[in-house]
Design an enzyme around this catalytic site. Structure first.
Site, PDB file in Angstrom:
ATOM      1  N   TRP A 155       0.809  -1.206   0.000  1.00  0.00           N
ATOM      2  CA  TRP A 155       0.000   0.000   0.000  1.00  0.00           C
ATOM      3  C   TRP A 155       0.843   1.257   0.000  1.00  0.00           C
ATOM      4  CZ3 TRP A 155      -4.898   1.233  -0.899  1.00  0.00           C
ATOM      5  CH2 TRP A 155      -5.818   0.181  -0.970  1.00  0.00           C
TER       6      TRP A 155
ATOM      7  N   GLU B  94     -10.306  -4.537   5.207  1.00  0.00           N
ATOM      8  CA  GLU B  94     -11.745  -4.381   4.995  1.00  0.00           C
ATOM      9  C   GLU B  94     -12.128  -4.546   3.534  1.00  0.00           C
ATOM     10  OE1 GLU B  94     -10.178  -0.307   4.076  1.00  0.00           O
ATOM     11  OE2 GLU B  94      -9.683  -1.913   5.474  1.00  0.00           O
TER      12      GLU B  94
END
Length: 259
Positions: free
Chosen positions: A37, A122
């Site tokens: 990320w 998530e």
């Protein structure tokens, strides 16, 4: 505005696409290795989900990663960002778009979690069916235990899926769940050896696309309606508090978020 696969097939640095018989496989990667990320992946995922959502050629979506992990790097105290207000304003907008656009995909989504999901776990858990490799681990490693408010959607997803007490414990303690613990907590539907993960995802997707088109689309709309309402009410507020919490970092500490 409608899109076609040709509009976005080669658009993104960190995302690959493959479609057969209306089934779109979306593979996250960094330089053809495990997904890491940063600011560019954050922006690309938000845009890619919008492209997928507006492509009527998609009848089912499989979400997976590359190599032996789904998403990283694992957070540590040295990864607490040091950002200016204008920088966080962009992240605030992208963060809302990221999850809203994922939930705006109007066909069923299958997550094939190919290993540890330590950052933005998530995202796969918002899929309708969640498959996980046998060595998968799930942790919100980038927020509370590193001095950040867990406000980018994890504050909605984990308490909702795990139950309020277990979800809050998970976020505040930085609990790392084994794949079996994740299944027992209701986060994962099936555990498979990694080599069986994508074949099983394609098997389920092939089953889904045999249904009538409106059953496929309206079924997804219905089962995501409550999630979207919660995101509408709580996601922007959570991201705002997360950004405010970063003001508690001295300007000479923290790090600049990577591209």
């Amino acid at each position: 505005m409608a899109t076609t696969l040709g509009d976005y097939a080669n658009k993104y640095q960190h995302i690959k696409f493959e479609r057969r018989d209306g089934i779109l496989q979306v593979t996250f990667h960094t330089n053809d290795g495990p997904f890491q990320w940063g600011l560019v992946p954050h922006r690309e995922c938000a845009e890619a989900f919008r492209d997928i959502a507006t492509d009527r050629g998609n009848k089912a979506v499989i979400l997976t990663g590359t190599g032996d992990s789904f998403s990283g790097p694992k957070g540590n105290p040295g990864t607490r960002p040091n950002v200016e207000a204008a920088e966080w304003d962009v992240i605030h907008w992208e963060g809302r778009e990221l999850l809203w656009n994922e939930l705006s995909i109007e066909v069923p989504m299958i997550a094939a979690i190919n290993g540890p999901a330590f950052r933005h776990p998530e995202i796969p858990l918002l899929c309708d069916i969640v498959l996980a490799a046998s060595d998968t681990k799930v942790q919100d490693s980038g927020h509370f235990i590193n001095g950040m408010v867990p406000g980018d959607g994890v504050h909605i997803v984990f308490p909702l899926l795990m139950g309020w007490n277990r979800g809050r414990y998970f976020l505040i303690t930085g609990q790392e769940l084994s794949v079996q613990e994740a299944k027992d907590a209701g986060l994962v539907n099936e555990i498979l050896p990694r080599e069986q993960l994508l074949p099983r995802a394609w098997e389920l997707a092939s089953q889904i696309v045999t249904q009538p088109p409106l059953t496929i689309r309206y079924g997804r709309l219905l089962v995501t309606h409550y999630l979207k309402s919660m995101m509408h009410d709580m996601l922007g507020y959570g991201l705002a508090l997360e950004g405010l919490s970063l003001l508690d970092t001295p300007r000479d500490q923290g790090y600049k978020m990577p591209d």
